[in-house]
Design a protein around this motif. Structure first.
Motif, PDB file in Angstrom:
ATOM      1  N   GLN A 109     -28.473  87.060  78.113  1.00 47.56           N
ATOM      2  CA  GLN A 109     -28.593  86.936  76.641  1.00 47.56           C
ATOM      3  C   GLN A 109     -29.860  87.645  76.158  1.00 47.56           C
ATOM      4  OE1 GLN A 109     -27.279  82.707  75.402  1.00 47.56           O
ATOM      5  NE2 GLN A 109     -28.295  82.441  77.371  1.00 47.56           N
ATOM      6  N   GLY A 110     -30.070  88.841  76.685  1.00 43.47           N
ATOM      7  CA  GLY A 110     -31.279  89.591  76.361  1.00 43.47           C
ATOM      8  C   GLY A 110     -31.435  89.866  74.872  1.00 43.47           C
ATOM      9  N   HIS A 111     -30.335  89.767  74.103  1.00 47.07           N
ATOM     10  CA  HIS A 111     -30.430  90.017  72.654  1.00 47.07           C
ATOM     11  C   HIS A 111     -31.222  88.918  71.953  1.00 47.07           C
ATOM     12  CE1 HIS A 111     -27.027  87.361  73.125  1.00 47.07           C
ATOM     13  NE2 HIS A 111     -27.008  87.116  71.834  1.00 47.07           N
ATOM     14  N   ILE A 112     -31.405  87.769  72.614  1.00 49.41           N
ATOM     15  CA  ILE A 112     -32.226  86.718  71.996  1.00 49.41           C
ATOM     16  C   ILE A 112     -33.457  86.426  72.863  1.00 49.41           C
ATOM     17  CG2 ILE A 112     -30.610  85.619  70.410  1.00 49.41           C
ATOM     18  CD1 ILE A 112     -29.803  83.692  72.646  1.00 49.41           C
ATOM     19  N   CYS A 113     -33.925  87.454  73.549  1.00 52.19           N
ATOM     20  CA  CYS A 113     -35.163  87.356  74.344  1.00 52.19           C
ATOM     21  C   CYS A 113     -36.311  86.838  73.469  1.00 52.19           C
ATOM     22  CB  CYS A 113     -35.516  88.743  74.880  1.00 52.19           C
ATOM     23  SG  CYS A 113     -37.185  88.869  75.545  1.00 52.19           S
ATOM     24  N   ASP A 114     -37.088  85.907  74.025  1.00 49.76           N
ATOM     25  CA  ASP A 114     -38.228  85.338  73.282  1.00 49.76           C
ATOM     26  C   ASP A 114     -39.335  86.360  73.058  1.00 49.76           C
ATOM     27  OD1 ASP A 114     -36.918  82.962  73.796  1.00 49.76           O
ATOM     28  OD2 ASP A 114     -38.171  82.494  75.553  1.00 49.76           O
ATOM     29  N   ARG A 115     -39.405  87.330  73.964  1.00 53.17           N
ATOM     30  CA  ARG A 115     -40.555  88.244  73.927  1.00 53.17           C
ATOM     31  C   ARG A 115     -40.100  89.680  73.727  1.00 53.17           C
ATOM     32  NH1 ARG A 115     -43.141  85.713  79.271  1.00 53.17           N
ATOM     33  NH2 ARG A 115     -40.922  85.431  79.586  1.00 53.17           N
ATOM     34  N   VAL A 116     -39.042  89.844  72.939  1.00 55.00           N
ATOM     35  CA  VAL A 116     -38.468  91.177  72.745  1.00 55.00           C
ATOM     36  C   VAL A 116     -39.484  92.118  72.092  1.00 55.00           C
ATOM     37  CG1 VAL A 116     -37.504  90.681  70.450  1.00 55.00           C
ATOM     38  CG2 VAL A 116     -36.383  92.357  71.928  1.00 55.00           C
ATOM     39  N   ASP A 117     -39.468  93.360  72.544  1.00 56.32           N
ATOM     40  CA  ASP A 117     -40.185  94.431  71.852  1.00 56.32           C
ATOM     41  C   ASP A 117     -39.133  95.289  71.161  1.00 56.32           C
ATOM     42  OD1 ASP A 117     -42.865  93.975  72.390  1.00 56.32           O
ATOM     43  OD2 ASP A 117     -42.807  95.078  74.289  1.00 56.32           O
TER      44      ASP A 117
END
Ligand code: NAD
Ligand code: ZN
Length: 351
Positions: A109-117
């Motif tokens: 679920q990388g689309h809702i990563c907490d630490r997205v750049d």
């Protein structure tokens, strides 16, 4: 490219409104990165927020940043560990770079990563001759997808994600907001088998485009009788099966929930600028509706779905494009967007 090479880039030079076309160093790809020579780049509402330097932008974006995240270009150089791409390939790219380590990233679920750049916000973006992305974020474009449609993959993915969180086949659908994402939602919902798609927007230019993109009917929400007119399109006036919210406008969200039938599904993508109050009991609980928040694009399921719908020939994203301008004309582009006189503007970056 030798170190010391320079390129053109649209930079948020100072903490204030505007952008500057500057000469900056060409970015060097790391071992697992790909450098893309940008050919076309779309302007998104987010870019306008950064241009105008609103409260969100001033809290999030550091001056010096090269902005822009909707891109198409060709692979220019690859790091030594890159295996799947070679120079010259035509590509688009996912601008959300997941951290790869958090719970969401590690559970698909990388689309809702907490630490997205996000490129163009947290790292340097694509309103420049070159941009660097991790290999896994680069999306090769097959022949048959035009450069311009390649540059529209980011909003296409937002719309695909919004439509796909519920089934729309055989359903009636209301799309609130006929901006780029709402227009693409209407087109994709119809391609996915929605039997009646209505689009709402107070902006006449955009509303007219909704018909061309595939909406069965279009409405100005300010017009009295709109709610009844939408209900009348459904059996016994019970309301639409699905709401796709792509305005971020509080009045539109309430309107959309009113015309949604009991037991219906709402996908919320539009970002309200502040808090929105609901009558939870009346608007949501008693009606037993399902609400889903939609963030970004599923990586990379959404991208494959976009490719499939483009293959079908049922969606024509290029109809969204109201203006094509050279990078140097960015001020004209942002002025057009600010005045609501444009829909999607694609910048020609390559000279
Ligand atoms: P946009 O601002 O170009 O379009 C929004 C449209 O909503 C405009 O055409 C506007 O006239 C219309 N609108 C305003 N009030 C309305 C009302 N009462 N009823 C109906 N329509 C109304 O934005 P966009 O690029 O198309 O994106 C749509 C929304 O989605 C924005 O809020 C954007 O910030 C958000 N967004 C969210 C994500 C995400 O990942 N969740 C991604 C992209 C965009
Ligand atoms: Zn993460």
């Amino acid at each position: 490219m030798g170190s010391g090479a320079r390129m053109r880039a649209l930079v948020k030079a100072e903490a204030g409104p505007g952008l500057q076309l500057a000469e900056v160093p060409v970015p060097e790809p790391g071992p697992r990165d790909v450098r893309i020579r940008v050919r076309k780049a779309g302007i998104c509402g987010t870019d306008l927020h950064i241009y105008e330097w609103d409260a969100w932008a001033s809290a999030r974006v550091r001056p010096g940043r090269v902005i822009g995240h909707e891109l198409m270009g060709t692979v220019d150089a690859v790091g030594p560990a890159v295996r799947s791409l070679r120079p010259g390939q035509r590509v688009s790219g996912e601008g959300h770079i997941g951290c790869g380590h958090c719970y969401c990233c590690r559970t698909g679920q990388g689309h809702i990563c907490d630490r997205v750049d996000i490129i163009g916000i947290d790292t340097d973006g694509c309103f420049a001759d070159f941009v660097v992305l991790p290999e896994e974020n680069v999306w090769p474009l097959r022949d048959g997808i035009s450069d311009e449609v390649g540059a529209l993959h980011d909003p296409l993915g937002n719309a695909m994600h919004t439509v796909s969180v519920q089934s729309v086949a055989g359903q009636s659908v209301a799309v609130t907001g006929a901006g780029p994402v709402g227009l693409l939602c209407a087109a994709i919902a119809r391609a996915h088998g929605a039997l009646d798609v209505v689009a709402l927007d107070p902006n006449g230019l955009r509303l007219a485009r909704a018909g061309e993109m595939g909406a069965h009917a279009t409405f100005d929400p300010r017009h009295p009788g709109t709610e009844d007119a939408i209900r009348e399109r459904t059996r016994d006036g019970r309301g639409v099966d699905v709401l796709l919210e792509a305005s971020g406008n509080a009045a539109a969200i309430h309107f959309g929930l009113r015309v949604l039938r009991s037991g219906g599904s709402a996908a919320l993508l539009g970002l309200p600028p502040g808090d929105v109050a609901f009558n939870l009991a009346e608007e949501i609980i008693f009606k037993g509706i399902t609400i889903r928040g939609v963030n970004g694009r599923r990586m990379f399921e959404t991208w494959y779905q976009v490719d499939a719908v483009l293959r079908s020939g049922l969606v024509h994203p290029e109809r969204l494009v109201s203006h094509r301008l050279p990078l140097e004309d960015y001020r004209t582009a942002f002025d057009l967007l600010r005045r609501g006189e444009a829909i999607k503007i694609v910048l020609d970056v390559a000279r």
